[in-house]
Scaffold this motif. Structure first.
Motif, PDB file in Angstrom:
ATOM      1  N   HIS A  24      -5.790  -1.106   6.235  1.00 31.00           N
ATOM      2  CA  HIS A  24      -5.144   0.003   6.882  1.00 31.00           C
ATOM      3  C   HIS A  24      -4.273   0.741   5.777  1.00 31.00           C
ATOM      4  N   GLY A  25      -4.620   1.880   5.258  1.00 33.85           N
ATOM      5  CA  GLY A  25      -3.991   2.427   4.188  1.00 33.85           C
ATOM      6  C   GLY A  25      -2.832   3.291   4.336  1.00 33.85           C
ATOM      7  N   VAL A  26      -2.163   3.383   3.553  1.00 33.05           N
ATOM      8  CA  VAL A  26      -0.756   4.148   3.787  1.00 33.05           C
ATOM      9  C   VAL A  26      -0.870   5.455   2.768  1.00 33.05           C
ATOM     10  N   THR A  27      -0.995   6.428   3.041  1.00 35.22           N
ATOM     11  CA  THR A  27      -0.858   7.694   2.386  1.00 35.22           C
ATOM     12  C   THR A  27       0.459   8.136   2.146  1.00 35.22           C
ATOM     13  N   LEU A  28       1.145   8.443   0.954  1.00 34.60           N
ATOM     14  CA  LEU A  28       2.356   8.811   0.781  1.00 34.60           C
ATOM     15  C   LEU A  28       2.301  10.273   0.546  1.00 34.60           C
ATOM     16  N   VAL A  29       3.227  11.008   1.268  1.00 29.96           N
ATOM     17  CA  VAL A  29       3.375  12.407   1.133  1.00 29.96           C
ATOM     18  C   VAL A  29       5.038  12.980   0.601  1.00 29.96           C
TER      19      VAL A  29
END
Length: 271
Positions: A203-208
């Motif tokens: 489960h990926g974490v996309t940083l914004v």
């Protein structure tokens, strides 16, 4: 009201280790969104740690929906009736999903039997839709009382995996963090991504690199303004037709996706 009492019951039933309380403020009528004197209650469940420093895990339990007619939506108020306290506004994803995640993590951490170094505060904020009111007042009080808050993990719209364009994205969650690049919030976001990748690799974490979505805001922002590292968790693809509308119902929330978002967050909190 009844919603705050219900959340408090969920916290109490989760574990006797949780210290449940109401963070209460009396708000005078002001502006367009608070049309009468109001008592606001944030609901808190505190899991004492070995130190007084705090990590807050939050969501907001208030909800609002635009009126369904085109004429009302085009009005000066944008279709919102701020004086109607019991209007049809299910709020399942915005932000029932975030509140459910907070309660679930409170239960898991309290039942783990682990004594964490930080004191963990699981909090359901009120008045977010009226302008982050509950979060602002809590952040102000923490500053005045010199309460040390290391981080705020805010969860707002975290349960839907189908975007408004029909694209399904159930394999990642976005984490918004205010700048500059070396800010405490950006450091926290990178910390979350690193530990989620280690413990929840599927489960990926996309940083914004923004404080929030364009033109929008969340309760973490109130803490950023007081120098606290705060980030926002939000689903990978939003469906705006199910936000602030009568269609924000439970069929738009995926329990499996919500659980995976909770796991990614828990990995960073527990380290």
């Amino acid at each position: 009201g009844a919603a705050a009492e219900w959340i408090a019951i969920q916290f109490r039933q989760a574990s006797p280790r949780l210290q449940v309380s109401f963070d209460t403020y009396d708000i005078p009528a002001q502006g367009e969104r608070i049309v009468r004197d109001t008592r606001l209650r944030n609901v808190m469940a505190t899991l004492p740690g070995r130190s007084a420093r705090r990590i807050c895990v939050s969501g907001h339990y208030d909800t609002v929906a635009r009126a369904v007619t085109a004429q009302a939506a085009a009005s000066a108020s944008g279709g919102f009736n701020w004086g109607q306290a019991d209007g049809p506004a299910p709020g399942a994803n915005d932000d029932g999903s975030g509140t459910a995640l907070v309660v679930a993590l409170a239960e898991r951490f309290a039942q783990s039997g682990i004594d964490f170094d930080a004191t963990l505060v699981f909090i359901a904020f009120a008045g977010e839709e009226q302008g982050l009111i509950g979060a602002k007042l809590h952040a102000q009080k923490a500053e005045q009382e010199k309460t040390v808050i290391d981080a705020v993990f805010n969860n707002d719209i975290v349960g839907n995996q189908v975007g408004g364009n029909g694209v399904v994205d159930a394999s990642r969650v976005r984490v918004f963090a205010d700048g500059p690049e070396d800010s405490a919030s950006r450091q926290l976001a990178r910390f979350i991504k690193r530990h989620a990748a280690r413990y929840v690799p599927g489960h990926g974490v996309t940083l914004v690199a923004r404080h929030d979505r364009f033109g929008r805001g969340g309760d973490h922002t109130a803490f950023n303004h007081h120098g606290v590292a705060g980030v926002r968790f939000s689903e990978a693809r939003e469906n705006y037709a199910r936000q602030h509308t009568v269609d924000d119902k439970s069929d738009g929330v995926s329990p499996t996706y919500l659980a995976n978002n909770a796991r990614a967050e828990a990995a960073a909190i527990a380290v």
